[in-house]
Structure formats: structure tokens, C-alpha cells
Write a protein that holds these residues in place. Structure first.
Motif, PDB file in Angstrom:
ATOM      1  N   GLN A  96       9.171  -5.669  -5.355  1.00 29.94           N
ATOM      2  CA  GLN A  96       8.692  -4.781  -4.228  1.00 29.94           C
ATOM      3  C   GLN A  96       7.237  -4.490  -4.621  1.00 29.94           C
ATOM      4  O   GLN A  96       6.472  -4.182  -5.613  1.00 29.94           O
ATOM      5  CB  GLN A  96       9.471  -3.525  -4.259  1.00 29.94           C
ATOM      6  CG  GLN A  96       9.002  -2.718  -3.026  1.00 29.94           C
ATOM      7  CD  GLN A  96       9.750  -1.689  -2.991  1.00 29.94           C
ATOM      8  OE1 GLN A  96      10.838  -1.222  -4.139  1.00 29.94           O
ATOM      9  NE2 GLN A  96       9.769  -0.660  -2.165  1.00 29.94           N
ATOM     10  N   VAL A  97       6.397  -4.657  -3.541  1.00 29.17           N
ATOM     11  CA  VAL A  97       4.983  -4.510  -3.596  1.00 29.17           C
ATOM     12  C   VAL A  97       4.736  -2.986  -3.071  1.00 29.17           C
ATOM     13  O   VAL A  97       5.280  -2.938  -1.694  1.00 29.17           O
ATOM     14  CB  VAL A  97       4.143  -5.645  -2.707  1.00 29.17           C
ATOM     15  CG1 VAL A  97       2.689  -5.066  -2.703  1.00 29.17           C
ATOM     16  CG2 VAL A  97       4.538  -7.057  -3.262  1.00 29.17           C
ATOM     17  N   MET A  98       3.961  -2.282  -3.622  1.00 32.16           N
ATOM     18  CA  MET A  98       3.517  -0.950  -2.882  1.00 32.16           C
ATOM     19  C   MET A  98       2.248  -0.724  -3.086  1.00 32.16           C
ATOM     20  O   MET A  98       1.345  -1.219  -3.885  1.00 32.16           O
ATOM     21  CB  MET A  98       4.386   0.148  -4.164  1.00 32.16           C
ATOM     22  CG  MET A  98       5.660   0.167  -4.061  1.00 32.16           C
ATOM     23  SD  MET A  98       6.340   1.511  -5.138  1.00 32.16           S
ATOM     24  CE  MET A  98       6.286   2.961  -4.100  1.00 32.16           C
ATOM     25  N   SER A  99       1.835  -0.054  -1.862  1.00 32.35           N
ATOM     26  CA  SER A  99       0.478   0.114  -1.859  1.00 32.35           C
ATOM     27  C   SER A  99       0.102   1.476  -2.494  1.00 32.35           C
ATOM     28  O   SER A  99       0.865   2.201  -2.888  1.00 32.35           O
ATOM     29  CB  SER A  99      -0.380   0.310  -0.328  1.00 32.35           C
ATOM     30  OG  SER A  99       0.649   1.371   0.072  1.00 32.35           O
ATOM     31  N   VAL A 100      -1.375   1.638  -2.679  1.00 35.41           N
ATOM     32  CA  VAL A 100      -1.847   2.900  -3.508  1.00 35.41           C
ATOM     33  C   VAL A 100      -1.359   3.827  -2.697  1.00 35.41           C
ATOM     34  O   VAL A 100      -0.858   4.925  -3.350  1.00 35.41           O
ATOM     35  CB  VAL A 100      -3.230   2.731  -3.565  1.00 35.41           C
ATOM     36  CG1 VAL A 100      -3.739   3.858  -3.947  1.00 35.41           C
ATOM     37  CG2 VAL A 100      -3.733   1.525  -4.362  1.00 35.41           C
ATOM     38  N   GLU A 101      -1.206   4.046  -1.426  1.00 30.91           N
ATOM     39  CA  GLU A 101      -0.716   4.989  -0.539  1.00 30.91           C
ATOM     40  C   GLU A 101       0.503   5.473  -0.942  1.00 30.91           C
ATOM     41  O   GLU A 101       0.917   6.702  -1.016  1.00 30.91           O
ATOM     42  CB  GLU A 101      -1.186   4.974   0.841  1.00 30.91           C
ATOM     43  CG  GLU A 101      -2.551   4.913   1.236  1.00 30.91           C
ATOM     44  CD  GLU A 101      -3.274   3.525   1.308  1.00 30.91           C
ATOM     45  OE1 GLU A 101      -2.467   2.706   0.882  1.00 30.91           O
ATOM     46  OE2 GLU A 101      -4.466   3.525   1.210  1.00 30.91           O
ATOM     47  N   ASP A 102       1.435   4.320  -1.106  1.00 34.45           N
ATOM     48  CA  ASP A 102       2.730   4.421  -1.160  1.00 34.45           C
ATOM     49  C   ASP A 102       2.881   5.272  -2.498  1.00 34.45           C
ATOM     50  O   ASP A 102       4.015   6.140  -2.997  1.00 34.45           O
ATOM     51  CB  ASP A 102       3.485   3.167  -1.404  1.00 34.45           C
ATOM     52  CG  ASP A 102       3.553   2.799   0.206  1.00 34.45           C
ATOM     53  OD1 ASP A 102       3.331   3.552   1.163  1.00 34.45           O
ATOM     54  OD2 ASP A 102       3.774   1.523   0.355  1.00 34.45           O
TER      55      ASP A 102
END
Length: 70
Positions: free
Chosen positions: A57-63
Motif C-alpha cells: 500500500q502506497v501512502m502519501s505524506v498527507e495520509d
């Protein structure tokens, strides 16, 4: 790098199952195994599917920041 799942018998006769070692190929993984378990007998070796990151799962910095702030 591929992963290999070994089951071995130690030199004392104990069975050790599911030792997962990463290597470029089976010979490389076996070489690394024999550094840790000298004089062992390999009972089985199975190549494991590395998955190549397709199921990660790829998460952004905001997530990540929203998880931390909760």
C-alpha cells in the motif's frame, strides 16, 4: 532479490522449519544459510514469491500526517 524458504536438520539432529533467506539465486541463499547453520542438512528449499511490491500500500505524506494527528 528472491526469497527462499528452507527446512533443515542441524548437525545435532534438530529440525528447523521455515528459515526464509533472501538471495540472488538458490545457491546464494544456501551459502548464506550455511554461514548460520554450519554442517546442516537441507531437507527442503522452496522459492517464495517476493511480490515485487505489487501488494504494498502506497501512502502519501498527507495520509501519514493525518494518521499521526489522530
Amino acid at each position: 532479490m528472491q526469497k527462499f524458504d528452507f527446512s533443515i536438520l542441524t548437525r545435532d539432529g534438530q529440525k528447523v522449519e521455515s528459515i526464509v533467506i533472501a538471495g540472488n539465486n538458490e545457491a546464494d541463499a544456501e551459502r548464506k544459510l550455511r554461514m548460520m547453520y554450519r554442517y546442516c542438512e537441507i531437507v527442503s528449499c522452496n522459492a517464495k514469491d517476493a511480490g515485487d511490491g505489487k501488494n504494498q500500500q502506497v501512502m502519501s505524506v498527507e495520509d501519514i500526517l493525518s494518521l499521526i494527528s489522530k
